[in-house]
Design a protein around this motif. Structure first.
Motif, PDB file in Angstrom:
ATOM      1  N   PHE A  37       0.831  -1.203   0.000  1.00  0.00           N
ATOM      2  CA  PHE A  37       0.000   0.000   0.000  1.00  0.00           C
ATOM      3  C   PHE A  37       0.868   1.257   0.000  1.00  0.00           C
ATOM      4  N   VAL A  38       0.390   2.264  -0.735  1.00  0.00           N
ATOM      5  CA  VAL A  38       1.176   3.481  -0.931  1.00  0.00           C
ATOM      6  C   VAL A  38       0.582   4.689  -0.222  1.00  0.00           C
ATOM      7  N   ASN A  39      -0.617   4.555   0.323  1.00  0.00           N
ATOM      8  CA  ASN A  39      -1.209   5.655   1.081  1.00  0.00           C
ATOM      9  C   ASN A  39      -2.295   5.111   2.006  1.00  0.00           C
ATOM     10  N   GLU A  40      -2.951   6.021   2.714  1.00  0.00           N
ATOM     11  CA  GLU A  40      -3.983   5.636   3.669  1.00  0.00           C
ATOM     12  C   GLU A  40      -5.356   5.499   3.021  1.00  0.00           C
ATOM     13  N   GLU A  41      -5.438   5.646   1.696  1.00  0.00           N
ATOM     14  CA  GLU A  41      -6.717   5.668   0.994  1.00  0.00           C
ATOM     15  C   GLU A  41      -7.067   4.338   0.328  1.00  0.00           C
ATOM     16  N   GLY A  42      -6.367   3.270   0.684  1.00  0.00           N
ATOM     17  CA  GLY A  42      -6.669   1.956   0.112  1.00  0.00           C
ATOM     18  C   GLY A  42      -6.079   1.730  -1.261  1.00  0.00           C
ATOM     19  N   CYS A  43      -4.993   2.432  -1.584  1.00  0.00           N
ATOM     20  CA  CYS A  43      -4.335   2.285  -2.883  1.00  0.00           C
ATOM     21  C   CYS A  43      -3.046   1.480  -2.722  1.00  0.00           C
ATOM     22  N   ALA A  44      -2.874   0.494  -3.577  1.00  0.00           N
ATOM     23  CA  ALA A  44      -1.702  -0.376  -3.513  1.00  0.00           C
ATOM     24  C   ALA A  44      -1.137  -0.562  -4.913  1.00  0.00           C
ATOM     25  N   VAL A  45       0.087  -1.074  -4.980  1.00  0.00           N
ATOM     26  CA  VAL A  45       0.695  -1.423  -6.263  1.00  0.00           C
ATOM     27  C   VAL A  45       1.092  -2.891  -6.236  1.00  0.00           C
ATOM     28  N   THR A  46       1.089  -3.482  -7.418  1.00  0.00           N
ATOM     29  CA  THR A  46       1.557  -4.850  -7.606  1.00  0.00           C
ATOM     30  C   THR A  46       1.992  -4.986  -9.056  1.00  0.00           C
ATOM     31  N   CYS A  47       2.329  -6.190  -9.481  1.00  0.00           N
ATOM     32  CA  CYS A  47       2.739  -6.417 -10.866  1.00  0.00           C
ATOM     33  C   CYS A  47       1.518  -6.495 -11.782  1.00  0.00           C
ATOM     34  N   ASN A 103      -9.510 -15.469  -5.756  1.00  0.00           N
ATOM     35  CA  ASN A 103      -8.478 -14.669  -5.111  1.00  0.00           C
ATOM     36  C   ASN A 103      -8.962 -14.160  -3.760  1.00  0.00           C
ATOM     37  N   SER A 104      -8.020 -14.008  -2.848  1.00  0.00           N
ATOM     38  CA  SER A 104      -8.331 -13.484  -1.520  1.00  0.00           C
ATOM     39  C   SER A 104      -7.273 -12.456  -1.133  1.00  0.00           C
ATOM     40  N   PHE A 105      -7.719 -11.228  -0.868  1.00  0.00           N
ATOM     41  CA  PHE A 105      -6.819 -10.168  -0.414  1.00  0.00           C
ATOM     42  C   PHE A 105      -6.722 -10.260   1.107  1.00  0.00           C
ATOM     43  N   VAL A 106      -5.565 -10.670   1.591  1.00  0.00           N
ATOM     44  CA  VAL A 106      -5.405 -10.999   3.008  1.00  0.00           C
ATOM     45  C   VAL A 106      -5.020  -9.760   3.816  1.00  0.00           C
ATOM     46  N   ASN A 107      -5.835  -9.440   4.823  1.00  0.00           N
ATOM     47  CA  ASN A 107      -5.541  -8.352   5.764  1.00  0.00           C
ATOM     48  C   ASN A 107      -5.265  -7.019   5.062  1.00  0.00           C
ATOM     49  N   CYS A 108      -6.078  -6.733   4.052  1.00  0.00           N
ATOM     50  CA  CYS A 108      -5.938  -5.460   3.339  1.00  0.00           C
ATOM     51  C   CYS A 108      -6.939  -4.433   3.873  1.00  0.00           C
ATOM     52  N   VAL A 109      -8.228  -4.724   3.712  1.00  0.00           N
ATOM     53  CA  VAL A 109      -9.291  -3.877   4.256  1.00  0.00           C
ATOM     54  C   VAL A 109     -10.363  -4.789   4.837  1.00  0.00           C
ATOM     55  N   ASP A 110     -11.271  -4.197   5.650  1.00  0.00           N
ATOM     56  CA  ASP A 110     -12.273  -5.035   6.321  1.00  0.00           C
ATOM     57  C   ASP A 110     -13.272  -5.621   5.329  1.00  0.00           C
ATOM     58  N   VAL A 111     -13.860  -4.783   4.495  1.00  0.00           N
ATOM     59  CA  VAL A 111     -14.757  -5.203   3.413  1.00  0.00           C
ATOM     60  C   VAL A 111     -14.502  -4.264   2.246  1.00  0.00           C
ATOM     61  N   PHE A 112     -14.927  -4.654   1.058  1.00  0.00           N
ATOM     62  CA  PHE A 112     -14.812  -3.721  -0.059  1.00  0.00           C
ATOM     63  C   PHE A 112     -15.882  -4.037  -1.098  1.00  0.00           C
ATOM     64  N   PHE A 133     -14.619   0.363   1.481  1.00  0.00           N
ATOM     65  CA  PHE A 133     -14.210  -0.240   2.751  1.00  0.00           C
ATOM     66  C   PHE A 133     -14.519   0.710   3.905  1.00  0.00           C
ATOM     67  N   ASN A 134     -14.612   0.140   5.098  1.00  0.00           N
ATOM     68  CA  ASN A 134     -14.849   0.938   6.301  1.00  0.00           C
ATOM     69  C   ASN A 134     -13.542   1.300   7.001  1.00  0.00           C
ATOM     70  N   ARG A 135     -12.625   0.345   7.040  1.00  0.00           N
ATOM     71  CA  ARG A 135     -11.336   0.613   7.676  1.00  0.00           C
ATOM     72  C   ARG A 135     -10.264  -0.257   7.035  1.00  0.00           C
ATOM     73  N   THR A 136      -9.057   0.216   7.103  1.00  0.00           N
ATOM     74  CA  THR A 136      -7.930  -0.538   6.552  1.00  0.00           C
ATOM     75  C   THR A 136      -7.413  -1.522   7.598  1.00  0.00           C
TER      76      THR A 136
END
Length: 294
Positions: A37-47, A103-112, A133-136
């Protein structure tokens, strides 16, 4: 050397767990990749090649469902083998063909509600934005290297990711003829760091786009951060290149366990390739994603 840096990197680096099924099989193949993750807004980078597995999952499954529907329609026809072969050709199904990906995003956000994905047009890079999401569940976020003149050959750096899919919370459901996640079994995979030194800066059209490392990036580390001892991000693990060393041995007799054995060997050097930090920052700016530098 990287103990403190790993503790700073770990809170915003997360695994992507995947389970896949191949055509004609009920066996489940687990896999993993990495994002950060690159910020507090739920934005991430990957390949980008990781993101493509996410975006293609629904189309892969729909193709299989369409095949199953047509197969049921000809189930009682004469010469069923011919009809089945024709359908397999139509839907491009082979024993190694993916028919289901979960796919499963592990420990990223509570719900999305959704994950929107922007893919870089030329580099192995993608931006993931979790929405609704409600919280990260990740803690903190990446700090990218500001002074990229420090990206030099010989500098020691480390990568962190999740190359070993040790999770077991999945099963094949014979009732639905589908694979699924469960609430039982191991839900976690171990983080795994691997360090090395910068060996080369790789260019495309005169621009530096990638960093070559002296050690390979492991398969599930794709999308994981490349960082220094201060925890500053220098890039992202993308691929492993195999450099033929030329020290080939063919049909040579050697002593193995007390016996003469004829062997051949074609050695390669496996080196990691990482997306350069400047490429990541530029793409984040182009897509209006906030990020931090240090």
């Amino acid at each position: 050397m990287f103990v403190d840096a790993i503790e700073r990197i770990d809170p915003f680096t997360r695994p992507l767990h995947s389970i896949v099924r191949l055509y004609g099989h009920s066996d489940i193949i687990p896999g993993s990749a990495t994002l950060f993750f690159v910020n507090e807004e739920g934005c991430a980078v990957t390949c980008k090649h990781v993101a493509e597995l996410i975006t293609n999952a629904d189309a892969i499954y729909q193709n299989h469902l369409n095949f199953l529907a047509e197969r049921r329609a000809v189930q009682r026809e004469k010469n069923i083998a011919h009809h089945l072969s024709r359908l397999e050709e139509k839907y491009k199904l082979r024993p190694e063909t993916l028919v289901r990906v979960r796919n499963s995003f592990v420990n990223c956000v509570d719900v999305f509600r959704e994950v929107s994905i922007d893919m870089h047009p030329t580099q192995d890079l993608a931006i993931l934005r979790f929405r609704g999401f409600n919280r990260t569940l990740y803690r903190s976020y990446a700090t990218f290297l500001r002074d990229t003149s420090r990206v030099k050959v010989g500098r020691s750096l480390c990568r962190l990711g999740y190359p070993f899919p040790d999770f077991t919370n999945f099963r094949f459901n014979p009732t639905t003829d589908d694979i699924e996640w469960t609430t039982e079994g191991r839900t976690a995979s171990p983080r795994f760091p691997i360090d090395g030194i910068i060996t080369r800066l790789l260019t495309e059209n005169g621009e530096v786009t990638a960093i070559e490392m002296s050690t390979p990036g492991l398969r599930g580390q794709s999308g994981g951060p490349l960082f220094d001892t201060n925890g500053l991000i220098y890039g992202m693990q993308s691929a492993t290149r195999h450099l033929h060393l030329g020290f080939d041995i063919e049909n040579r007799d050697v002593l193995v366990n007390g016996r003469i054995t004829r062997v051949s060997n074609y050695p390669f050097l496996n080196v990691g390739q990482c997306v350069h930090v400047d490429v990541i920052k530029q793409f984040l700016r182009e897509r209006g994603v906030k990020y931090y530098e240090g």
